[in-house]
Design a protein around this motif. Structure first.
Motif, PDB file in Angstrom:
ATOM      1  N   TRP A  61      42.669  64.285  32.531  1.00 52.47           N
ATOM      2  CA  TRP A  61      43.619  63.441  31.803  1.00 52.47           C
ATOM      3  C   TRP A  61      42.991  62.214  31.157  1.00 52.47           C
ATOM      4  O   TRP A  61      43.618  61.568  30.332  1.00 52.47           O
ATOM      5  CB  TRP A  61      44.802  63.047  32.698  1.00 52.47           C
ATOM      6  CG  TRP A  61      44.465  62.165  33.867  1.00 52.47           C
ATOM      7  CD1 TRP A  61      44.599  60.795  33.917  1.00 52.47           C
ATOM      8  CD2 TRP A  61      43.949  62.540  35.136  1.00 52.47           C
ATOM      9  NE1 TRP A  61      44.187  60.320  35.135  1.00 52.47           N
ATOM     10  CE2 TRP A  61      43.793  61.390  35.913  1.00 52.47           C
ATOM     11  CE3 TRP A  61      43.605  63.769  35.709  1.00 52.47           C
ATOM     12  CZ2 TRP A  61      43.308  61.403  37.213  1.00 52.47           C
ATOM     13  CZ3 TRP A  61      43.120  63.782  37.005  1.00 52.47           C
ATOM     14  CH2 TRP A  61      42.981  62.616  37.745  1.00 52.47           C
ATOM     15  N   PHE A  62      41.738  61.868  31.470  1.00 55.87           N
ATOM     16  CA  PHE A  62      41.078  60.749  30.790  1.00 55.87           C
ATOM     17  C   PHE A  62      39.568  60.874  30.879  1.00 55.87           C
ATOM     18  O   PHE A  62      39.024  61.600  31.718  1.00 55.87           O
ATOM     19  CB  PHE A  62      41.529  59.386  31.322  1.00 55.87           C
ATOM     20  CG  PHE A  62      41.004  59.016  32.693  1.00 55.87           C
ATOM     21  CD1 PHE A  62      39.668  58.711  32.901  1.00 55.87           C
ATOM     22  CD2 PHE A  62      41.854  58.947  33.784  1.00 55.87           C
ATOM     23  CE1 PHE A  62      39.181  58.357  34.153  1.00 55.87           C
ATOM     24  CE2 PHE A  62      41.387  58.597  35.043  1.00 55.87           C
ATOM     25  CZ  PHE A  62      40.037  58.309  35.224  1.00 55.87           C
ATOM     26  N   MET A  63      38.896  60.107  30.011  1.00 53.82           N
ATOM     27  CA  MET A  63      37.456  59.871  30.087  1.00 53.82           C
ATOM     28  C   MET A  63      37.285  58.361  29.981  1.00 53.82           C
ATOM     29  O   MET A  63      37.618  57.767  28.958  1.00 53.82           O
ATOM     30  CB  MET A  63      36.702  60.568  28.942  1.00 53.82           C
ATOM     31  CG  MET A  63      35.189  60.396  29.020  1.00 53.82           C
ATOM     32  SD  MET A  63      34.301  61.036  27.567  1.00 53.82           S
ATOM     33  CE  MET A  63      34.734  62.763  27.593  1.00 53.82           C
ATOM     34  N   ASN A  64      36.798  57.754  31.069  1.00 51.01           N
ATOM     35  CA  ASN A  64      36.639  56.305  31.118  1.00 51.01           C
ATOM     36  C   ASN A  64      35.222  55.922  31.494  1.00 51.01           C
ATOM     37  O   ASN A  64      34.583  56.595  32.301  1.00 51.01           O
ATOM     38  CB  ASN A  64      37.568  55.686  32.172  1.00 51.01           C
ATOM     39  CG  ASN A  64      39.009  55.622  31.753  1.00 51.01           C
ATOM     40  OD1 ASN A  64      39.388  56.116  30.703  1.00 51.01           O
ATOM     41  ND2 ASN A  64      39.836  55.024  32.576  1.00 51.01           N
ATOM     42  N   ILE A  65      34.786  54.806  30.953  1.00 58.16           N
ATOM     43  CA  ILE A  65      33.552  54.170  31.405  1.00 58.16           C
ATOM     44  C   ILE A  65      33.939  53.326  32.613  1.00 58.16           C
ATOM     45  O   ILE A  65      34.962  52.618  32.575  1.00 58.16           O
ATOM     46  CB  ILE A  65      32.972  53.231  30.329  1.00 58.16           C
ATOM     47  CG1 ILE A  65      32.851  53.932  28.996  1.00 58.16           C
ATOM     48  CG2 ILE A  65      31.642  52.651  30.788  1.00 58.16           C
ATOM     49  CD1 ILE A  65      32.668  52.955  27.835  1.00 58.16           C
ATOM     50  N   PHE A  66      33.140  53.370  33.665  1.00 58.59           N
ATOM     51  CA  PHE A  66      33.346  52.508  34.818  1.00 58.59           C
ATOM     52  C   PHE A  66      32.095  51.677  35.025  1.00 58.59           C
ATOM     53  O   PHE A  66      30.974  52.171  34.865  1.00 58.59           O
ATOM     54  CB  PHE A  66      33.632  53.319  36.090  1.00 58.59           C
ATOM     55  CG  PHE A  66      35.038  53.833  36.160  1.00 58.59           C
ATOM     56  CD1 PHE A  66      36.057  53.045  36.673  1.00 58.59           C
ATOM     57  CD2 PHE A  66      35.347  55.100  35.705  1.00 58.59           C
ATOM     58  CE1 PHE A  66      37.363  53.512  36.721  1.00 58.59           C
ATOM     59  CE2 PHE A  66      36.637  55.583  35.753  1.00 58.59           C
ATOM     60  CZ  PHE A  66      37.652  54.788  36.265  1.00 58.59           C
ATOM     61  N   ALA A  67      32.298  50.417  35.397  1.00 58.53           N
ATOM     62  CA  ALA A  67      31.187  49.522  35.701  1.00 58.53           C
ATOM     63  C   ALA A  67      31.516  48.789  37.002  1.00 58.53           C
ATOM     64  O   ALA A  67      32.627  48.302  37.184  1.00 58.53           O
ATOM     65  CB  ALA A  67      30.978  48.510  34.574  1.00 58.53           C
ATOM     66  N   ALA A  68      30.536  48.768  37.905  1.00 58.42           N
ATOM     67  CA  ALA A  68      30.682  48.076  39.185  1.00 58.42           C
ATOM     68  C   ALA A  68      29.485  47.142  39.352  1.00 58.42           C
ATOM     69  O   ALA A  68      28.350  47.549  39.110  1.00 58.42           O
ATOM     70  CB  ALA A  68      30.737  49.078  40.329  1.00 58.42           C
ATOM     71  N   PRO A  69      29.737  45.916  39.778  1.00 56.82           N
ATOM     72  CA  PRO A  69      28.625  44.979  39.944  1.00 56.82           C
ATOM     73  C   PRO A  69      27.776  45.338  41.165  1.00 56.82           C
ATOM     74  O   PRO A  69      28.290  45.852  42.160  1.00 56.82           O
ATOM     75  CB  PRO A  69      29.322  43.628  40.128  1.00 56.82           C
ATOM     76  CG  PRO A  69      30.659  43.970  40.696  1.00 56.82           C
ATOM     77  CD  PRO A  69      31.028  45.310  40.118  1.00 56.82           C
ATOM     78  N   PHE A  70      26.492  45.059  41.085  1.00 58.81           N
ATOM     79  CA  PHE A  70      25.616  45.284  42.230  1.00 58.81           C
ATOM     80  C   PHE A  70      25.781  44.177  43.266  1.00 58.81           C
ATOM     81  O   PHE A  70      25.598  44.412  44.447  1.00 58.81           O
ATOM     82  CB  PHE A  70      24.147  45.346  41.799  1.00 58.81           C
ATOM     83  CG  PHE A  70      23.789  46.621  41.109  1.00 58.81           C
ATOM     84  CD1 PHE A  70      23.890  47.835  41.761  1.00 58.81           C
ATOM     85  CD2 PHE A  70      23.345  46.603  39.802  1.00 58.81           C
ATOM     86  CE1 PHE A  70      23.555  49.024  41.128  1.00 58.81           C
ATOM     87  CE2 PHE A  70      22.993  47.780  39.169  1.00 58.81           C
ATOM     88  CZ  PHE A  70      23.098  48.989  39.818  1.00 58.81           C
ATOM     89  N   ALA A  71      26.104  42.977  42.828  1.00 57.22           N
ATOM     90  CA  ALA A  71      26.133  41.845  43.751  1.00 57.22           C
ATOM     91  C   ALA A  71      27.566  41.357  43.975  1.00 57.22           C
ATOM     92  O   ALA A  71      28.329  42.008  44.668  1.00 57.22           O
ATOM     93  CB  ALA A  71      25.241  40.727  43.225  1.00 57.22           C
ATOM     94  N   ALA A  72      27.904  40.245  43.369  1.00 58.87           N
ATOM     95  CA  ALA A  72      29.220  39.611  43.578  1.00 58.87           C
ATOM     96  C   ALA A  72      30.333  40.512  43.065  1.00 58.87           C
ATOM     97  O   ALA A  72      30.190  41.149  42.016  1.00 58.87           O
ATOM     98  CB  ALA A  72      29.265  38.262  42.864  1.00 58.87           C
ATOM     99  N   PRO A  73      31.449  40.590  43.786  1.00 56.78           N
ATOM    100  CA  PRO A  73      32.560  41.431  43.330  1.00 56.78           C
ATOM    101  C   PRO A  73      33.205  40.868  42.058  1.00 56.78           C
ATOM    102  O   PRO A  73      33.040  39.697  41.721  1.00 56.78           O
ATOM    103  CB  PRO A  73      33.538  41.397  44.507  1.00 56.78           C
ATOM    104  CG  PRO A  73      33.190  40.173  45.270  1.00 56.78           C
ATOM    105  CD  PRO A  73      31.730  39.900  45.039  1.00 56.78           C
TER     106      PRO A  73
END
Length: 165
Positions: A61-73
């Motif tokens: 139902w979707f194609m999304n880019i996801f980004a998660a930080p390595f350090a601070a939330p």
């Protein structure tokens, strides 16, 4: 954190997001008309980019880019827009609360996924999009006006110089 650890975190993020969205699909999405039944949940190309783990998740139902930080939330509340500097330039992401992950950044590429005829096409598109986002733009071509010399043009040197380049 060294590059090996960052790459391992990217792989775990991809696996975790795949598992999460497979569960969402099985529990609440699979019978909805928005889903493309030729597609499955898959992560594509998760890798380090500066202080972020970044990749694309393909679902029916979707194609999304996801980004998660390595350090601070991520500090911004869900629903807010956060601009992330990527090699291609600045991209606006939406802060999303994803169960089991906390706050991540998400940017929609496609929804619904009807244009995709199969999983290979969706994953190829995801990989190409990620490569485009993580590749700096080529420098602009030299401006003709900056190279143009009227005196050289009248002497014929301009055309000779152009032929040499």
């Amino acid at each position: 954190m060294d590059e090996t650890a960052r790459t391992a975190l990217c792989a775990r993020l991809a696996e975790g997001l795949e598992a999460h969205f497979r569960m969402v699909h099985a529990q609440s999405m699979k019978d909805l008309p928005i889903c493309n039944d030729r597609l499955a949940v898959a992560g594509a190309g998760f890798r380090p980019c500066g202080d972020w783990a970044i990749g694309i998740v393909v679902t029916p139902w979707f194609m999304n880019i996801f980004a998660a930080p390595f350090a601070a939330p991520v500090a911004a509340p869900p629903g807010e827009t956060q601009r992330l500097a990527l090699p291609v330039g600045e991209v606006d992401f939406l802060v999303a609360e994803v169960e089991g992950f906390g706050r991540l950044l998400s940017c929609s590429l496609f929804s619904p996924m009807d244009p995709f005829v199969d999983q290979e096409a969706a994953l190829a598109t995801a990989r190409a999009a990620l490569d485009a986002l993580l590749t700096p733009p080529a420098p602009p071509p030299e401006q003709l006006a900056a190279r143009f010399d009227r005196r050289a043009l009248f002497r014929g040197a301009f055309t000779e110089r152009e032929a040499a380049t």
